[in-house]
Motif scaffolding. Structure first.
Motif, PDB file in Angstrom:
ATOM      1  N   HIS A 159       5.654   5.501  -2.453  1.00  0.00           N
ATOM      2  CA  HIS A 159       4.881   6.276  -1.483  1.00  0.00           C
ATOM      3  C   HIS A 159       4.669   7.713  -1.953  1.00  0.00           C
ATOM      4  N   HIS A 160       3.678   8.365  -1.349  1.00  0.00           N
ATOM      5  CA  HIS A 160       3.417   9.784  -1.587  1.00  0.00           C
ATOM      6  C   HIS A 160       4.174  10.573  -0.523  1.00  0.00           C
ATOM      7  N   VAL A 161       5.080  11.439  -0.960  1.00  0.00           N
ATOM      8  CA  VAL A 161       6.016  12.063  -0.028  1.00  0.00           C
ATOM      9  C   VAL A 161       5.886  13.579  -0.054  1.00  0.00           C
ATOM     10  N   THR A 162       5.861  14.156   1.140  1.00  0.00           N
ATOM     11  CA  THR A 162       5.935  15.601   1.325  1.00  0.00           C
ATOM     12  C   THR A 162       7.163  15.899   2.173  1.00  0.00           C
ATOM     13  N   LYS A 183       0.837  -1.194   0.000  1.00  0.00           N
ATOM     14  CA  LYS A 183       0.000   0.000   0.000  1.00  0.00           C
ATOM     15  C   LYS A 183       0.874   1.247   0.000  1.00  0.00           C
ATOM     16  N   ALA A 184       0.549   2.200  -0.882  1.00  0.00           N
ATOM     17  CA  ALA A 184       1.265   3.468  -0.904  1.00  0.00           C
ATOM     18  C   ALA A 184       0.885   4.275   0.327  1.00  0.00           C
ATOM     19  N   LEU A 203       9.622   0.351   5.682  1.00  0.00           N
ATOM     20  CA  LEU A 203       8.233   0.776   5.510  1.00  0.00           C
ATOM     21  C   LEU A 203       7.530   0.035   4.363  1.00  0.00           C
ATOM     22  N   ALA A 204       8.288  -0.767   3.604  1.00  0.00           N
ATOM     23  CA  ALA A 204       7.686  -1.459   2.463  1.00  0.00           C
ATOM     24  C   ALA A 204       6.514  -2.354   2.864  1.00  0.00           C
ATOM     25  N   PRO A 205       6.600  -3.104   3.985  1.00  0.00           N
ATOM     26  CA  PRO A 205       5.447  -3.919   4.376  1.00  0.00           C
ATOM     27  C   PRO A 205       4.333  -3.124   5.046  1.00  0.00           C
ATOM     28  N   GLY A 206       4.540  -1.827   5.276  1.00  0.00           N
ATOM     29  CA  GLY A 206       3.546  -1.002   5.954  1.00  0.00           C
ATOM     30  C   GLY A 206       4.096  -0.427   7.248  1.00  0.00           C
TER      31      GLY A 206
END
Length: 379
Positions: A27-30, A2-3, A305-308
């Motif tokens: 992922h969506h990154v800020t 999940k992204a 963080l790849a698995p969540g």
């Protein structure tokens, strides 16, 4: 996978590397950076092979932006070589190290940010709160609450994100203070560091005929600065030969001055809030590995963080703690040994360094590089 919607607090070397690694992982990154402008401060930096491997894996190429350093000379106060370190290049694994201005490295990393990464300049994190399902973030000057799946604290030695988790932590003073800068290179062809009684002088060639230099001395915390130039000449009068020539070519006082401080032990985060670089484990610069550890952290964090988010902190701590703690303690030891002041202790140290066989230095280099290569092999 999940992204995730991830906030990186801090747009320095570690934060920008993390943003790139996390975006490449889907992922969506800020990125929120407190400074309203791209960083132009700082002196020079040396990136050893472990950092270069990680950046290369992220398709960040520094070959046009740095000066190759095939060797590094450790010399005594008279300028005689104690140890000439020539890191052997592992087959197929690129250069041993490269020097460049910190502002150049920062610019390269910023230029390599994908367009999809949102960069918020002039936005400082004021508060973070892990609700168990998300992390609520408040920014200075903004009354709104923003929600993210995870937050990465990459906001430096005096990290606001870390302080939200732990409260104020006392910083450990190394007993040494450091002046740094960049000047014109008047003939230094090789990187070197000179060890005198309670003092060190370092000089590292940079691209464009520039020279990164540093001056370190034993001193109480927040000690008054020596006057320029006579006070500096007296403080470093024991250094002779090529290192002493540095003070002759400087036309003004070093622009940067910092007491060398660190965290006593690493702090990796809590729940969905993870720390990296100086925010997690500020290290004294005695091995030149502070930025390199942040770069390794960034790559490791994306893996974890790849698995969540569930279990990510423990995976991250397991992957990084032993490696970073060893580096932190080794840097402390080097800092103490390099500043010995008694003549018998220095003579014993210098003799031991001269007699150190070449394979011992190569073993130290392999111990530096191989964990980074192992990190790159992880699925």
């Amino acid at each position: 996978m999940k992204a995730l919607d991830i906030l990186v607090a801090g747009g320095g070397i570690g934060g920008l590397t993390a943003a790139r690694a996390l975006h490449r992982a889907g992922h969506h990154v800020t990125v929120a950076e407190r400074s309203p402008h791209h960083s132009t401060t700082g002196a020079g930096i040396v990136l050893a092979s472990n950092a270069l491997h990680i950046l290369a894996a992220l398709d960040v190429d520094l070959s046009e932006h740095g000066h190759p350093l095939p060797s590094f000379d450790l010399v005594d106060a008279d300028g005689a070589v104690l140890q000439r370190i020539r890191p052997q290049r592992p087959a197929g694994h690129g250069e041993p190290s490269r020097s460049l201005a910190r502002s150049s490295l920062h610019a390269v990393l910023h230029d390599h940010l994908p367009g999809e990464v949102r960069f918020l300049a002039g936005r400082a994190v004021a508060s973070v709160r892990d609700t168990g399902r998300a992390v609520e973030v408040g920014f200075t000057g903004d009354g709104a609450v923003h929600s993210y799946d995870a937050v990465v604290g990459a906001d430096g030695l005096r990290s606001t994100v870390r302080e939200q988790l732990t409260g104020p932590l006392p910083l450990r003073y190394s007993g040494t203070t450091c002046w740094r800068g960049i000047t014109d290179n008047a003939g230094f062809t090789n990187a070197l560091e000179s060890w005198g009684p309670g003092t060190r002088i370092g000089a590292v060639p940079l691209p464009g005929r520039k020279l990164y230099y540093y001056l370190v001395t034993t001193a109480p915390r927040r000690a008054p600065e020596p006057g320029w130039p006579d006070g500096f000449r007296r403080a470093f009068a024991h250094h002779r030969g090529e290192p002493a020539r540095l003070l002759d070519i400087l036309t003004e006082a070093p622009p940067l001055h910092h007491d060398l401080e660190e965290l006593d032990t690493p702090v990796w985060g809590s729940g969905r809030i993870l720390l990296l670089g100086d925010a997690a484990h500020a290290i004294t610069p005695n091995q030149g590995q502070g930025a390199a550890m942040a770069i390794e952290d960034a790559y490791a964090l994306a893996l974890c963080l790849a698995p969540g988010t569930d279990g990510a902190l423990e995976r991250y701590r397991t992957l990084r703690h032993r490696r970073v703690r060893r580096m932190q303690l080794a840097s402390r030891r080097i800092g103490k040994i390099s500043h010995w002041q008694s003549r018998p202790a220095r003579a014993l140290r210098d003799t031991a360094l001269r007699r150190l066989p070449p394979f011992a230095a190569q073993n130290q280099y392999r111990a530096l590089v191989e964990p980074a290569l192992a990190l790159l092999r992880k699925p």
